[in-house]
Enzyme design. Structure first.
Site, short mmCIF file in Angstrom:
data_model
loop_
_atom_site.label_atom_id
_atom_site.label_comp_id
_atom_site.label_asym_id
_atom_site.label_seq_id
_atom_site.Cartn_x
_atom_site.Cartn_y
_atom_site.Cartn_z
N LYS A 89 39.96 45.99 35.78
CA LYS A 89 40.90 45.10 36.46
C LYS A 89 40.89 43.72 35.80
CE LYS A 89 41.72 43.30 41.13
NZ LYS A 89 41.13 43.11 42.46
N GLN A 90 39.71 43.33 35.29
CA GLN A 90 39.54 41.95 34.80
C GLN A 90 38.35 41.88 33.85
OE1 GLN A 90 38.48 41.71 39.10
NE2 GLN A 90 37.88 39.67 38.49
N GLU A 126 36.58 45.14 39.42
CA GLU A 126 36.65 45.88 40.69
C GLU A 126 37.27 47.26 40.56
OE1 GLU A 126 38.51 43.25 43.51
OE2 GLU A 126 36.74 41.97 43.63
N TRP A 164 33.34 34.09 44.54
CA TRP A 164 32.71 33.62 43.30
C TRP A 164 33.70 32.84 42.45
CZ3 TRP A 164 32.97 36.38 38.13
CH2 TRP A 164 34.15 37.13 38.03
C1 BGC Z 1 39.48 39.69 42.14
C2 BGC Z 1 38.17 39.06 42.51
C3 BGC Z 1 38.44 37.73 43.17
C4 BGC Z 1 39.37 37.89 44.35
C5 BGC Z 1 39.76 36.57 44.99
C6 BGC Z 1 40.33 39.82 43.38
O1 BGC Z 1 41.58 40.35 43.04
O2 BGC Z 1 39.28 40.96 41.56
O3 BGC Z 1 37.39 38.87 41.35
O4 BGC Z 1 37.25 37.15 43.57
O5 BGC Z 1 40.55 38.53 43.93
O6 BGC Z 1 40.47 35.78 44.09
#
Ligand code: BGC
Length: 763
Positions: A590-591, A478, A351
């Site tokens: 995490k984000q 996540e 995404w």
């Molecule tokens: C992030 C995801 C992301 C993926 C690839 C992960 O660490 O949590 O949101 O899509 O990395 O960049």
């Protein structure tokens, strides 16, 4: 100089890092910034050449495998190595790690599209030479990776020997300790051919499972006073050897043309040879001219100028340049999480594309943005098949990570469960429509994607007491998996559903023939569309009265809070140090998740809810994902937290240049790179794409004297500049257009620049 990035380090791990930073690419081909002659044995290196979407499949090994888990995973491959050139001065092999370096620098030229390495070297036996390496991956002939080497012997050299090789026996990099890097299956290519024929070295490889072929056809050329030449081919390698006599300057070039069966049909060698023939009269200097012309146009549309901080200026240009190098420009490819600069995340598309990178292209190079949408359209059938496996009766579930369509995520809680990717893709189609007004594309391509993703939501969720609810999904964060009613997912699904219903109505009213074809093809009825509308209108969006914030999901706010100040720095990123369940039990992010939803769909909530939510989630967000800072910066700008906005921006702008996440060696963080542009344009300049037009709410960071950038809207090219006294808008290409500046309409026409004395407006 902000257009030229210079690196002079010669130690490991810095060299390893610079392989990513000085990587070259053109959307098709990517080559890491390795030294042609290599490093000492004891140094680690990820020597790599990649073709976007060129992959093999490997079996996913599970301890316990349940129904519907993906069986195979795709993996981008390190392909034929054409970087190698060894130089001998008499009997001494040139190496930067022996003898004496009198001068050394290497630079990435972002306005000119090449990397150079300038060396003045004295050999252990005291022979002196100047060597100038230049290399590029052509933006015009995407299959071409070219190297030019000028050798200027200075003292007492009788003979220079150049050995140029093309090696077909190559492997991928593995790291057992890091889940973000592949842990096995290093070798995935057979060498089918390695031979010398007429003027060309020819190497062809075949993947183990996907049976894709890649060829590299190389032509070398030399300009030297007196030389002899020979070549030799072994099982996997072809070498060309030039022996140049005397203490005279030498110019050597190596043109490597790559082709693959995904794009060039089955006769890959023949196709590469044809391209070589077309290039016969082309010199390296000609290639540089073409690069410059291409990049002049790119920068005219894409550059961001910052007056007031040279390091950040360098950061943003570097990020934009790498985005251009990484983005796929044919329908087979997209932008992987690390672009074409490394093997982290195995070349998969996430995404990241739609939410963090697509908007940059949409606002600067809409043709490239369109290609990204076409790629998603090309995997719609895979997404339909995946929805069926997941038990859905209808609809399309896009894969969390993939190269050519099938789901490649083995860890479903933070993979397949991120259903939001389907709404994110729908969102990008809508944004594209609002910016380009391309009705035909909406009808021919976008509608089907919107309809199939809308179907997914209706089939995933259910009505409960008059509200539409979506259970068992994972939002962007996540560290919180498989939850009911993730605010982000629900609000994005709502947008998806309501737009799908609206586009259906629009086509029904305006294009009967197309409407009949589409509804027949999709077996779509008015009744089903009524369900979409109802689900969208009644979508449940969690809100907590006590805190006056949107809850991240139904149970999030009931969990214990993790006091991040108590965690020692070496425990970050937490995903490498805590079991997933330990993370899921706490309020720790995490984000950006809800905060991101408030950015993408700001009109869904009041300013107060958005502000309270930001204040709340900021305390519990680790930013362990590089996708996070930019969103916090944008929202800090919106909320008037100017200092924070700037601090978060600083984190994003130079994340790879400063290796602040510690893993840039595995490739550049492409989403963050897109995000750094978003922080300037959506954050500091307050740009938003809305149904009634384009809105801007600029504010200059106190640290800067000015900033300026270009953007496209409805086919116009507009230049915007913000300094301490005023904001100005200038129409560069196209006819009259209306924009909203702090909610007030302003008309732009080619006759004059519109200048607004901003302080009158703001204070
Ligand atoms: C992030 C995801 C992301 C993926 C690839 C992960 O660490 O949590 O949101 O899509 O990395 O960049």
């Amino acid at each position: 100089m902000a257009w030229k990035l210079t690196k002079c380090e010669l130690d490991n791990p810095n060299l390893l890092l610079d392989e990513s930073i000085l990587s070259l690419g053109n959307g098709y081909l990517g080559v890491r910034g390795n030294f042609e002659e290599g490093y000492p044995e004891s140094f680690s290196s990820i020597r790599g050449t990649y073709i976007n979407a060129f992959h093999d499949e490997v079996e996913i090994v599970y301890g316990e495998k349940l129904y519907g888990y993906p069986v195979m995973q795709q993996k981008i491959l390190n392909v034929i190595d054409a970087q190698s050139v060894q130089i001998y001065l008499d009997d001494e092999l040139f190496s930067m790690f022996e003898g004496e370096i009198i001068h050394f620098e290497r630079s990435l030229h972002m306005e000119a599209g090449f990397v150079e390495r300038i060396i003045h070297w004295k050999s252990p036996k005291g022979k002196e030479v100047k060597i100038h390496f230049r290399r590029l991956t052509s933006f015009i002939t995407r299959e071409l990776f070219a190297i030019a080497i000028n050798i200027e012997p200075i003292d007492g050299i009788r003979q220079v020997k150049i050995i140029s090789a093309v090696e077909g026996d190559v492997s991928n990099f593995v790291d057992l300790r890091d889940p973000r890097v592949a842990s096995g299956h290093a070798k995935r290519l057979y060498v089918m051919e390695a031979r010398k024929e007429e003027d060309y070295s020819i190497v062809k490889d075949l993947t183990y499972v996907t049976q894709l072929e890649v060829a590299c056809v190389t032509a070398t050329d030399i300009c030297a006073e007196k030389y002899s030449y020979e070549s030799q081919a072994a099982e996997s390698r072809v070498e060309e050897i030039y022996l140049c006599e005397g203490n005279r300057p030498i110019e050597f070039t190596k043109f490597n043309v790559y082709t693959d069966t995904l794009r060039h049909g089955i006769e890959v060698v023949e196709e590469a040879r044809k391209i070589q023939e077309r290039l016969e009269e082309t010199s390296f200097e000609d290639l540089l001219m073409e690069q410059r012309e291409y990049l002049d146009r790119f920068w005219l549309h894409s550059d961001v100028e910052i007056d007031g901080d040279a390091a950040l200026q360098e950061g943003i240009r570097f990020n934009l340049y790498h985005l251009l190098q990484s983005v796929g420009k044919d329908p087979h490819s997209n932008i992987s999480a690390k672009g074409l600069s490394g093997e982290g995340y195995e070349g998969h598309y996430f995404w990241d594309t739609e939410i963090f990178m697509f908007p940059v292209f949409l606002m600067t190079n809409p043709e490239i943005a369109k290609n990204l949408l076409l790629y998603r359209y090309s995997i719609l059938d895979s997404a339909r098949a995946r929805a069926t496996v997941l038990g859905h009766k209808k609809g399309a579930l896009f894969p969390w990570r993939t190269i050519n369509g099938p789901e490649s995520s083995a860890f479903f809680p933070a993979g397949t469960a991120q259903y939001h990717i389907s709404a994110d893709i729908a969102y990008s189609y809508i944004q594209y429509y609002l910016v380009t007004k391309d009705e035909a594309f909406l009808k021919d391509v976008g509608a089907e994607v919107l309809f199939e993703t809308a179907r997914l939501w209706v089939d995933t969720g259910h009505m409960d007491n008059g509200q539409f609810k979506i259970d068992c999904v994972t939002g962007p964060d996540e560290y919180t998996c498989i939850v009911n009613n993730n605010y982000y997912t629900n609000v994005m699904a709502k947008h998806n559903l309501l737009w799908a219903a609206r586009v259906y109505q629009q086509i029904k009213e305006n294009d009967e023939m197309h409407f009949d074809r589409l509804t027949e093809h999709l077996k779509l009825t008015d009744e089903e569309v009524t369900e979409w509308r109802e689900a969208g209108e009644k979508m449940f969006l969690p809100y907590n009265e006590a805190y006056k914030i949107n809850a991240q999901d139904d149970s999030f706010l009931q969990k214990a809070r993790w006091n991040l100040d108590e965690i020692p720095p070496y425990k970050f990123p937490m995903l490498l140090n805590y079991h997933p369940l330990a993370l899921y039990r706490y309020q720790v992010c995490k984000q950006a998740d809800t905060v991101l939803a408030h950015f993408l769909l700001e009109d869904e909530q009041s300013f107060e809810t958005i502000k309270n939510s930001y204040d709340y989630y900021e305390q519990i967000t680790t930013h362990d994902s590089s996708l996070s800072y930019c969103i916090f910066s944008i929202m800090a700008s919106k909320l008037g937290y100017r200092e924070k906005a700037y601090q978060y921006f600083q984190e994003t702008a130079r994340l790879d240049l400063d290796n602040s996440h510690g893993n840039t060696k595995d490739g550049l963080h492409m989403a963050n790179m897109g995000g750094s542009w978003l922080t300037i344009v959506y954050g500091f300049a307050g740009l938003r794409i809305k149904e009634d037009g384009l809105h801007l709410a600029p504010a200059l960071p106190d640290e800067w004297n000015s900033f300026a950038f270009h953007f496209q809207f409805h086919g116009r090219l507009i230049y915007m500049r913000i300094d301490k006294e005023s904001v100005s808008y200038q129409l560069i290409e196209g006819g009259k257009v209306i924009l909203f500046h702090h909610e007030e309409p302003i008309e732009l026409s080619s006759e004059k620049k519109v200048e607004i004395r901003q302080y009158e407006k703001w204070h």
